[in-house]
Design a protein around this motif. Structure first.
Motif, PDB file in Angstrom:
ATOM      1  N   ALA A  14       0.599  -1.415   0.154  1.00 42.51           N
ATOM      2  CA  ALA A  14      -0.123   0.161   0.049  1.00 42.51           C
ATOM      3  C   ALA A  14       1.345   1.868   0.376  1.00 42.51           C
ATOM      4  O   ALA A  14       0.961   2.174  -1.145  1.00 42.51           O
ATOM      5  CB  ALA A  14      -1.131  -0.179   1.135  1.00 42.51           C
ATOM      6  N   LEU A  15       2.010   1.301   1.563  1.00 38.74           N
ATOM      7  CA  LEU A  15       2.978   2.422   0.853  1.00 38.74           C
ATOM      8  C   LEU A  15       3.813   2.460  -0.683  1.00 38.74           C
ATOM      9  O   LEU A  15       3.711   3.374  -1.021  1.00 38.74           O
ATOM     10  CB  LEU A  15       4.014   2.073   2.334  1.00 38.74           C
ATOM     11  N   LEU A  16       4.558   1.538  -1.008  1.00 46.39           N
ATOM     12  CA  LEU A  16       5.082   1.085  -2.484  1.00 46.39           C
ATOM     13  C   LEU A  16       3.892   1.876  -3.328  1.00 46.39           C
ATOM     14  O   LEU A  16       4.473   2.821  -4.112  1.00 46.39           O
ATOM     15  CB  LEU A  16       5.312   0.000  -3.184  1.00 46.39           C
ATOM     16  N   LEU A  17       2.482   1.700  -3.777  1.00 44.45           N
ATOM     17  CA  LEU A  17       1.992   2.662  -4.547  1.00 44.45           C
ATOM     18  C   LEU A  17       0.737   3.949  -4.228  1.00 44.45           C
ATOM     19  O   LEU A  17      -0.123   4.136  -5.105  1.00 44.45           O
ATOM     20  CB  LEU A  17       0.560   1.124  -5.213  1.00 44.45           C
ATOM     21  N   ALA A  18       1.098   4.635  -2.816  1.00 44.68           N
ATOM     22  CA  ALA A  18       0.860   5.256  -2.244  1.00 44.68           C
ATOM     23  C   ALA A  18       1.194   6.740  -2.694  1.00 44.68           C
ATOM     24  O   ALA A  18       2.513   6.680  -3.741  1.00 44.68           O
ATOM     25  CB  ALA A  18       0.906   5.598  -0.759  1.00 44.68           C
ATOM     26  N   PRO A  19       0.545   7.831  -3.110  1.00 47.67           N
ATOM     27  CA  PRO A  19       1.079   8.770  -3.783  1.00 47.67           C
ATOM     28  C   PRO A  19       2.421   9.518  -2.837  1.00 47.67           C
ATOM     29  O   PRO A  19       3.362  10.297  -3.492  1.00 47.67           O
ATOM     30  CB  PRO A  19       0.009  10.101  -4.212  1.00 47.67           C
ATOM     31  N   GLY A  20       2.071   9.010  -2.041  1.00 47.79           N
ATOM     32  CA  GLY A  20       3.310   9.694  -0.714  1.00 47.79           C
ATOM     33  C   GLY A  20       4.724   8.751  -0.658  1.00 47.79           C
ATOM     34  O   GLY A  20       5.625  10.349  -0.434  1.00 47.79           O
ATOM     35  N   LEU A  21       4.750   8.463  -2.068  1.00 44.40           N
ATOM     36  CA  LEU A  21       5.765   7.495  -1.561  1.00 44.40           C
ATOM     37  C   LEU A  21       7.315   8.750  -1.986  1.00 44.40           C
ATOM     38  O   LEU A  21       7.460   9.199  -2.918  1.00 44.40           O
ATOM     39  CB  LEU A  21       6.359   6.393  -2.634  1.00 44.40           C
ATOM     40  N   THR A  22       8.638   8.337  -1.084  1.00 44.63           N
ATOM     41  CA  THR A  22       9.059   8.802  -1.745  1.00 44.63           C
ATOM     42  C   THR A  22      10.554   8.019  -2.192  1.00 44.63           C
ATOM     43  O   THR A  22      11.344   8.232  -3.312  1.00 44.63           O
ATOM     44  CB  THR A  22      10.012  10.367  -1.023  1.00 44.63           C
ATOM     45  N   ARG A  23      10.847   6.973  -1.069  1.00 48.80           N
ATOM     46  CA  ARG A  23      11.732   5.692  -1.361  1.00 48.80           C
ATOM     47  C   ARG A  23      11.657   4.514  -0.469  1.00 48.80           C
ATOM     48  O   ARG A  23      10.632   5.011   0.103  1.00 48.80           O
ATOM     49  CB  ARG A  23      13.395   6.136  -1.432  1.00 48.80           C
ATOM     50  N   ALA A  24      11.628   3.808  -1.301  1.00 46.68           N
ATOM     51  CA  ALA A  24      11.806   1.976  -1.132  1.00 46.68           C
ATOM     52  C   ALA A  24      13.547   1.612  -1.726  1.00 46.68           C
ATOM     53  O   ALA A  24      13.505   1.665  -2.837  1.00 46.68           O
ATOM     54  CB  ALA A  24      10.295   1.664  -1.038  1.00 46.68           C
ATOM     55  N   VAL A  25      13.630   0.709  -0.225  1.00 48.41           N
ATOM     56  CA  VAL A  25      15.179  -0.240  -0.808  1.00 48.41           C
ATOM     57  C   VAL A  25      14.693  -1.625   0.119  1.00 48.41           C
ATOM     58  O   VAL A  25      13.672  -1.853   0.274  1.00 48.41           O
ATOM     59  CB  VAL A  25      16.082   0.006  -0.204  1.00 48.41           C
ATOM     60  N   ALA A  26      14.747  -2.586  -1.105  1.00 43.43           N
ATOM     61  CA  ALA A  26      14.172  -3.588  -0.563  1.00 43.43           C
ATOM     62  C   ALA A  26      16.285  -4.852  -0.410  1.00 43.43           C
ATOM     63  O   ALA A  26      16.592  -4.329  -1.941  1.00 43.43           O
ATOM     64  CB  ALA A  26      13.234  -4.725  -1.353  1.00 43.43           C
ATOM     65  N   ALA A  27      16.423  -5.530   0.490  1.00 43.41           N
ATOM     66  CA  ALA A  27      17.614  -5.894   0.427  1.00 43.41           C
ATOM     67  C   ALA A  27      17.409  -7.393   0.872  1.00 43.41           C
ATOM     68  O   ALA A  27      16.467  -7.679   1.728  1.00 43.41           O
ATOM     69  CB  ALA A  27      18.525  -4.521  -0.027  1.00 43.41           C
ATOM     70  N   GLY A  28      19.022  -7.458   1.442  1.00 44.34           N
ATOM     71  CA  GLY A  28      18.574  -8.828   2.103  1.00 44.34           C
ATOM     72  C   GLY A  28      17.795 -10.245   1.258  1.00 44.34           C
ATOM     73  O   GLY A  28      17.499  -9.545   0.095  1.00 44.34           O
ATOM     74  N   ARG A  29      17.857 -11.221   1.944  1.00 39.62           N
ATOM     75  CA  ARG A  29      17.766 -12.375   2.079  1.00 39.62           C
ATOM     76  C   ARG A  29      17.317 -13.235   3.792  1.00 39.62           C
ATOM     77  O   ARG A  29      17.683 -12.963   4.196  1.00 39.62           O
ATOM     78  CB  ARG A  29      18.110 -13.487   0.864  1.00 39.62           C
ATOM     79  N   VAL A  68       7.820   2.492 -14.703  1.00 35.99           N
ATOM     80  CA  VAL A  68       6.520   1.802 -14.626  1.00 35.99           C
ATOM     81  C   VAL A  68       5.681   3.149 -14.704  1.00 35.99           C
ATOM     82  O   VAL A  68       5.514   3.610 -13.822  1.00 35.99           O
ATOM     83  CB  VAL A  68       6.366   0.500 -14.491  1.00 35.99           C
ATOM     84  N   ALA A  69       4.738   2.294 -15.852  1.00 36.79           N
ATOM     85  CA  ALA A  69       3.354   3.570 -15.459  1.00 36.79           C
ATOM     86  C   ALA A  69       2.731   3.321 -13.839  1.00 36.79           C
ATOM     87  O   ALA A  69       2.385   2.169 -14.130  1.00 36.79           O
ATOM     88  CB  ALA A  69       2.321   3.671 -16.511  1.00 36.79           C
ATOM     89  N   PRO A  70       1.939   4.364 -13.701  1.00 33.87           N
ATOM     90  CA  PRO A  70       0.809   4.055 -12.704  1.00 33.87           C
ATOM     91  C   PRO A  70      -0.202   3.154 -12.823  1.00 33.87           C
ATOM     92  O   PRO A  70      -0.736   3.758 -13.953  1.00 33.87           O
ATOM     93  CB  PRO A  70       0.564   4.783 -12.301  1.00 33.87           C
ATOM     94  N   GLY A  71      -1.487   2.708 -12.258  1.00 35.58           N
ATOM     95  CA  GLY A  71      -1.913   1.196 -12.320  1.00 35.58           C
ATOM     96  C   GLY A  71      -1.874   0.405 -12.419  1.00 35.58           C
ATOM     97  O   GLY A  71      -0.444  -0.018 -11.781  1.00 35.58           O
ATOM     98  N   THR A  72      -2.116  -0.317 -13.211  1.00 32.95           N
ATOM     99  CA  THR A  72      -1.788  -1.786 -13.665  1.00 32.95           C
ATOM    100  C   THR A  72      -0.768  -2.391 -13.495  1.00 32.95           C
ATOM    101  O   THR A  72       0.138  -2.926 -13.223  1.00 32.95           O
ATOM    102  CB  THR A  72      -2.243  -2.464 -14.585  1.00 32.95           C
ATOM    103  N   GLU A  73       0.245  -1.064 -14.726  1.00 32.48           N
ATOM    104  CA  GLU A  73       1.666  -1.988 -14.988  1.00 32.48           C
ATOM    105  C   GLU A  73       2.435  -1.467 -13.089  1.00 32.48           C
ATOM    106  O   GLU A  73       3.090  -2.152 -13.077  1.00 32.48           O
ATOM    107  CB  GLU A  73       2.102  -0.267 -15.819  1.00 32.48           C
ATOM    108  N   ALA A  74       1.956  -0.786 -12.745  1.00 32.69           N
ATOM    109  CA  ALA A  74       3.333  -0.806 -11.242  1.00 32.69           C
ATOM    110  C   ALA A  74       2.705  -1.468 -10.069  1.00 32.69           C
ATOM    111  O   ALA A  74       3.488  -2.216  -9.733  1.00 32.69           O
ATOM    112  CB  ALA A  74       2.975   1.255 -10.505  1.00 32.69           C
ATOM    113  N   ASP A  75       1.108  -1.728 -10.497  1.00 36.82           N
ATOM    114  CA  ASP A  75       0.633  -2.743  -9.742  1.00 36.82           C
ATOM    115  C   ASP A  75       1.567  -4.426 -10.088  1.00 36.82           C
ATOM    116  O   ASP A  75       2.197  -4.685  -9.041  1.00 36.82           O
ATOM    117  CB  ASP A  75      -0.726  -2.522  -9.690  1.00 36.82           C
TER     118      ASP A  75
END
Length: 382
Positions: A14-29, A68-75
């Motif tokens: 929900a946060l990744l697709l919200a308008p207020g996102l500024t930055r996100a990082v995924a790492a590690g395993r 990627v464009a907002p909507g289906t592609e970003a989802d």
């Protein structure tokens, strides 16, 4: 307190697709699992075609960026990343920060913090943006990640960011004249692409072995279709089409003048030049007496050399102004990292010089009896 992983990932989504996102990082395993990429970074970008979600991933050797464009592609793109067995997620929005760590038992430990702050305390996303290019970026594994190099890269990128308009859209053609081992060349490309720009970049160096080395590095990074190198002199190396942005970083002595002259002939929109040694005017000053009352400026050798540095760059900036540029000389990195820390930053305005500006330049060169190399170069091609 551990939480169910599925519900925590739903919150991340929900946060990744919200308008207020500024930055996100995924790492590690996660324990016993390995994601297909070692790191993913997401941030919103504004492109000519509209807002996009930029996703930069690395498999450990080659970075890959897509918008990627907002909507289906970003989802779909976000769902694909959330399905990867990353061990950690760090998500920043304008309102909150969420940190998720997957435990050995497969549960989620989540820390949430509001974006609000007390007076004098920097915001979390400001601290995350301390570096314009993340020190953990795979690029630094290729070019070397020493602290000194990262500081110089960051200082240069900040100067570049201050030069280009915030609303700039591509395509952007860049040339780096006298690129050497090209670590600033690659850093500039990486930064500009992450701004969402469609960039092509050519590096020029007189040495063929540098061209081969830099070309091989571009191939390892997966950028060979957008970043290329040619062997040749700054004045004559083939560069087509003409660039929008010209870089010339630590080109020695009159090589900086050759780079500036070529930028003017190209009508480049922006120029960033960090001069190196200044021998030309220093040699001219040694052969003639200083005008009164300035003999004390040039009597001592060390003072004459330093004054020649200042005079050279002042006249370069003045000449750029006479050829339709707004030019300024700034310090782009602290002198403790390199004594050659000045940067000539110019933007083409196409405005005609005033009589006063012409007179100011002519009086200065006339008083000191010098002929700047840049003036000669521009006169030869006028």
């Amino acid at each position: 307190m551990p939480e169910p992983l599925d519900s925590a990932l739903s919150e991340v989504r929900a946060l990744l697709l919200a308008p207020g996102l500024t930055r996100a990082v995924a790492a590690g395993r996660r324990r016993g699992q390995r994601p297909s990429v070692v790191r993913a970074e997401l941030r919103p970008v504004a492109l000519k075609g509209g807002p996009r979600l930029q996703i930069a991933t690395s498999d450990g050797s080659r970075p890959h960026t897509r918008n990627v464009a907002p909507g289906t592609e970003a989802d779909a793109a976000v769902d694909e990343l959330l399905a990867e067995p990353f061990g950690n997620w760090h998500v920043e929005t304008t309102d909150a920060t969420l940190q998720l760590r997957v435990t050995k038992s497969g549960e989620a430990q989540v820390h949430r913090a509001a974006a609000s702050r007390t007076v004098g305390e920097p915001e979390r996303h400001d601290r995350a943006k301390e570096w314009l290019l993340d020190p953990g970026d795979p690029l630094f594994r290729e070019i070397g990640g020493s602290a000194a190099k990262r500081r110089q890269v960051d200082a240069f990128l900040r100067a570049l960011a201050a030069t280009l308009p915030d609303d700039l859209t591509g395509p952007l053609r860049v040339v780096d004249l006298g690129c050497g081992n090209a670590y600033l060349t690659f850093a500039a490309y990486r930064y500009l692409v992450r701004r969402g720009l469609d960039v092509t970049l050519v590096g020029v160096d007189v040495r063929e072995d540098q061209r081969r080395r830099n070309t091989e590095l571009a191939e390892r990074l997966g950028w060979a279709d957008r970043v290329s190198f040619v062997a040749g002199t700054i004045a004559e190396a083939p560069v087509e089409p003409a660039p929008d942005l010209v870089l010339a970083l630590h080109a020695c002595d009159t090589a900086t003048d050759e780079a500036l002259a070529r930028a003017v002939r190209w009508d480049a929109r922006w120029v960033l030049a960090a001069p190196c040694c200044h021998h030309d005017l220093a040699a001219q000053l040694r052969t003639r007496p200083a005008p009164e009352p300035y003999e004390l400026l040039t009597r001592q050798g060390i003072l004459r050399e330093r004054f020649a540095d200042v005079l050279t760059d002042a006249l370069r900036a003045g000449l750029l102004r006479l050829h339709g540029y707004r030019a300024e000389v700034v310090e782009f990195v602290d002198s403790q990292h390199t004594p050659r820390n000045l940067l000539i930053r110019a933007r083409r305005t196409a405005g005609a010089p005033t009589d006063g500006q012409r007179s100011e330049y002519r009086e200065l060169v006339g008083q000191w009896g010098v002929t700047p190399r840049l003036e000669t170069l521009l006169a030869e091609r006028a």
